[in-house]
Scaffold this motif. Structure first.
Motif, mmCIF file in Angstrom:
data_model
loop_
_atom_site.group_PDB
_atom_site.id
_atom_site.type_symbol
_atom_site.label_atom_id
_atom_site.label_comp_id
_atom_site.label_asym_id
_atom_site.label_seq_id
_atom_site.Cartn_x
_atom_site.Cartn_y
_atom_site.Cartn_z
ATOM 1 N N ARG A 145 56.965 -4.052 52.171
ATOM 2 C CA ARG A 145 56.521 -5.142 51.292
ATOM 3 C C ARG A 145 55.086 -5.532 51.617
ATOM 4 N NH1 ARG A 145 60.746 -9.893 49.625
ATOM 5 N NH2 ARG A 145 62.342 -8.591 48.622
ATOM 6 N N LEU A 203 61.904 -2.601 55.311
ATOM 7 C CA LEU A 203 61.809 -3.411 54.089
ATOM 8 C C LEU A 203 60.607 -4.352 54.156
ATOM 9 C CD1 LEU A 203 64.708 -5.051 52.151
ATOM 10 C CD2 LEU A 203 62.665 -6.370 52.636
ATOM 11 N N TYR A 225 62.449 6.247 54.444
ATOM 12 C CA TYR A 225 61.984 4.868 54.598
ATOM 13 C C TYR A 225 61.174 4.733 55.892
ATOM 14 C CZ TYR A 225 66.173 4.360 51.638
ATOM 15 O OH TYR A 225 67.140 4.513 50.670
ATOM 16 N N THR A 263 69.748 -4.984 52.738
ATOM 17 C CA THR A 263 68.382 -4.508 52.963
ATOM 18 C C THR A 263 68.211 -3.095 52.426
ATOM 19 O OG1 THR A 263 68.860 -3.633 55.176
ATOM 20 C CG2 THR A 263 68.229 -5.937 55.039
ATOM 21 N N ARG A 323 65.298 -6.754 44.204
ATOM 22 C CA ARG A 323 64.435 -7.417 45.176
ATOM 23 C C ARG A 323 65.282 -8.400 45.985
ATOM 24 N NH1 ARG A 323 58.953 -7.610 45.659
ATOM 25 N NH2 ARG A 323 58.095 -9.341 46.865
ATOM 26 N N SER A 326 66.888 1.462 46.006
ATOM 27 C CA SER A 326 66.506 1.395 44.599
ATOM 28 C C SER A 326 65.007 1.600 44.403
ATOM 29 C CB SER A 326 66.919 0.046 44.000
ATOM 30 O OG SER A 326 66.273 -1.023 44.661
ATOM 31 N N THR A 327 64.205 1.253 45.431
ATOM 32 C CA THR A 327 62.747 1.421 45.353
ATOM 33 C C THR A 327 62.324 2.853 45.666
ATOM 34 O OG1 THR A 327 62.514 -0.873 46.101
ATOM 35 C CG2 THR A 327 60.537 0.501 46.145
ATOM 36 N N GLN A 381 67.942 2.867 40.449
ATOM 37 C CA GLN A 381 67.569 1.464 40.587
ATOM 38 C C GLN A 381 68.757 0.530 40.340
ATOM 39 O OE1 GLN A 381 65.843 3.729 38.866
ATOM 40 N NE2 GLN A 381 63.983 3.893 40.110
ATOM 41 N N ARG A 392 60.084 -3.017 42.401
ATOM 42 C CA ARG A 392 61.329 -3.128 43.168
ATOM 43 C C ARG A 392 62.431 -3.617 42.238
ATOM 44 N NH1 ARG A 392 57.256 -3.645 46.801
ATOM 45 N NH2 ARG A 392 57.655 -2.812 48.902
ATOM 46 N N GLU A 402 67.650 -2.745 48.460
ATOM 47 C CA GLU A 402 66.272 -2.790 47.950
ATOM 48 C C GLU A 402 65.541 -1.483 48.239
ATOM 49 O OE1 GLU A 402 62.053 -4.996 48.928
ATOM 50 O OE2 GLU A 402 63.802 -6.278 48.549
ATOM 51 N N LEU A 403 65.667 -0.986 49.459
ATOM 52 C CA LEU A 403 64.976 0.257 49.813
ATOM 53 C C LEU A 403 65.479 1.429 48.989
ATOM 54 C CD1 LEU A 403 64.950 -0.165 53.698
ATOM 55 C CD2 LEU A 403 62.935 -0.115 52.221
#
Length: 513
Positions: A389, A385, A74, A57, A400, A63-64, A231, A397, A60-61
């Motif tokens: 979204r 996450l 976050y 989880t 993903r 890299s975004t 990323q 993202r 993704e966070l």
């Protein structure tokens, strides 16, 4: 002035591995065996799998949103100031204690040669006054090296990581090839493979130092603002760290179980102890007559914990930087030095870390508390996450997460189980720390407008019932001196129900209404 993006993919990977392979490998296999017996091997594998699911989880966070003090940011973006402050508070409380814990690990081994560093109180080794001064000096060195910036940090930590990995790998090879006794895994008079059943196998995750050993991977997220191509690098470093370290730790536990002196098992796994067990692997090597390798292990007992403390000195400073950046701490703490590091944050953490040696002068007294604080901060991964979204569906993202709803719910469930398994004694203390943080936030919020306070509460109201329910379940449970009113097995179902309720309560109302 901004943080410098100079940490490459392997530099970030080595930072993660260096954080995970610290004093845990020196002490964890002994404590895990005392709680779970030979089944501790399964505990390490299970711990690695569970922590890897949680890490997905954050991949993704991270890299975004590749920013310094990632976990705090976050929470800020998904649930506002209240959630951000509480997560930041727990991340900081847990992270600032790691460098002292690793320093204690160094001194516990060194005390075998310099007895004046530690003495025994209530059957546990604790620092003397001389040891406390030595601990403060070691941490000062960690801070001084971090002053030279991210580029120096990346290069020097990569070298440290390579050096510190050689010894545990060599330990595995030597013990498996020279003195491995398979009978230790199935002796009926000792309870067989799992003498304490599933309860012991699961309790070993927090009590055996297993989860503590794996939580170091969050340094990757705290250093996200200083990595090139985040990323790609953040998912690579997170997943690579968990996979590699799970294999290393499982093999270390396997080698330990098969190589301990048979005489040490006469009183059962729960009372496992042998000559030199305060330095478990060094004690085994000494019993085998491998004095030359004992010296190498003692050298690594300095290098491995120092490397982990070194990394956490860097990442914890970024936590303070992140809290300062969003206004929870004085803006002065985010000021960067000429080498582009948050020097004032490093100094603050050094002072707090040094003071921790006074109430917590022993390695074991800090570890279980750290675990619960780390895991409570990890709940923001799966919750943020999904919330983000919903709120920002069109945001790019690069990584993903597939089957996001299923994996995030499972991840949140894992976090809740891990908190529960630390036991009532630890959870009760952790909740007091959280309550203190909540009071601090509310006092600070009195300076803001009522509308802003109402907005913060509306997005994070669920955190209060979550804390209350977790506390009640822990009190009624069978771990850590709980009342054992909630039987083992039924507690899984109760926590699953709570997980689903809180997970959906935490989603933004306007998106799920």
């Amino acid at each position: 002035m901004k943080l410098q993006r100079s940490i490459g993919a392997f530099g970030l990977l080595f930072a993660g591995i260096s954080s995970v392979i610290g004093s845990g490998w020196l002490f964890g296999p002994l404590y895990a065996a005392q709680v779970a017996g030979p089944a501790a091997v399964v505990s390490w594998i299970l711990g690695g799998i569970l922590m890897s699911i949680i890490a997905f989880t954050f991949a993704e966070l991270g890299s975004t949103f590749p920013v310094a003090g990632g976990m705090i940011q976050y929470a800020q973006q998904s649930h506002g100031a209240l959630m951000s402050f509480l997560i930041g508070w727990m991340v900081w409380v847990s992270s600032v204690t790691v460098a002292p814990v690793e320093t204690l690990g160094i001194l516990q081994y060194m005390a075998n040669y310099i007895p004046s560093l530690m003495h025994t109180v209530n059957h546990a080794p604790v620092l003397t006054h001389t040891g406390t001064l030595a601990a403060a000096f070691i941490m000062l060195i960690m801070c001084a090296l971090n002053y030279y910036g991210a580029h120096f940090f990346s290069r020097s930590n990569s070298i440290l990581t390579i050096i510190k990995l050689i010894v545990p790998v060599a330990t595995i090879i030597i013990l498996l090839s020279i003195h491995f006794q398979p009978s230790h895994f199935y002796q009926k008079n000792m309870g067989g493979f799992a003498p304490f059943g599933w309860h012991g196998l699961l309790a070993a995750l927090p009590l055996g130092g297993i989860i503590y050993s794996f939580v170091g991977s969050n340094t990757i997220l705290q250093l996200a603002g200083e990595t090139k191509n985040p990323q790609r690098n953040i998912p690579f470093a997170l997943i690579g760290t968990m996979f590699f370290c799970t294999i290393i730790y499982a093999l270390l536990q396997l080698a330990f179980i098969g190589s301990i002196p048979t005489s040490a098992l006469l009183k059962g796994w729960g009372q496992l102890k042998f000559v030199g067990s305060n330095g478990p692997f060094a004690g085994i090597m000494g019993a085998l007559g491998l004095g030359w390798f004992v010296i190498i292990i003692y050298a690594d007992a300095v290098i491995s914990p120092f490397g982990t403390g070194f990394v956490f000195t860097a990442s914890t400073a970024r936590v303070v930087y992140g809290l300062s950046n969003i206004g929870f701490l004085p803006r002065a703490l985010k000021k960067l030095s000429k080498t582009r590091v948050p020097l004032r944050s490093i100094i603050l953490n050094y002072i707090v870390g040094s003071l921790l040696f006074l109430p917590f002068p022993g390695w074991q007294t800090l570890v279980s508390f750290i675990i619960s604080c780390f895991i409570i901060s990890y709940i923001i991964g799966p919750i943020s996450l999904i919330a983000l979204r919903h709120r920002e569906p069109h945001l790019a993202r690069p990584f993903r997460l597939p089957f996001a709803y299923i994996i995030t719910i499972i991840s949140f469930y894992i976090c809740n189980l891990l908190i529960f398994w630390t036991g009532w004694q630890t959870v009760s203390r952790m909740m007091l720390v959280l309550l203190f943080g909540l009071i601090v936030f509310l006092i600070r919020s009195l300076q803001d407008s009522k509308a802003k306070l109402k907005e913060n509460w509306r997005s994070a109201w669920w955190i209060v019932p979550y804390f209350i329910i977790m506390t009640i379940i822990s009190y009624l449970g069978s771990f850590g001196h709980g009342k054992n009113i909630l039987p083992f097995g039924i507690d899984f179902i109760v926590i699953a129900i709570m997980t689903l309720f809180i997970f959906y309560a935490a989603l933004p109302r306007k998106e799920i209404g």
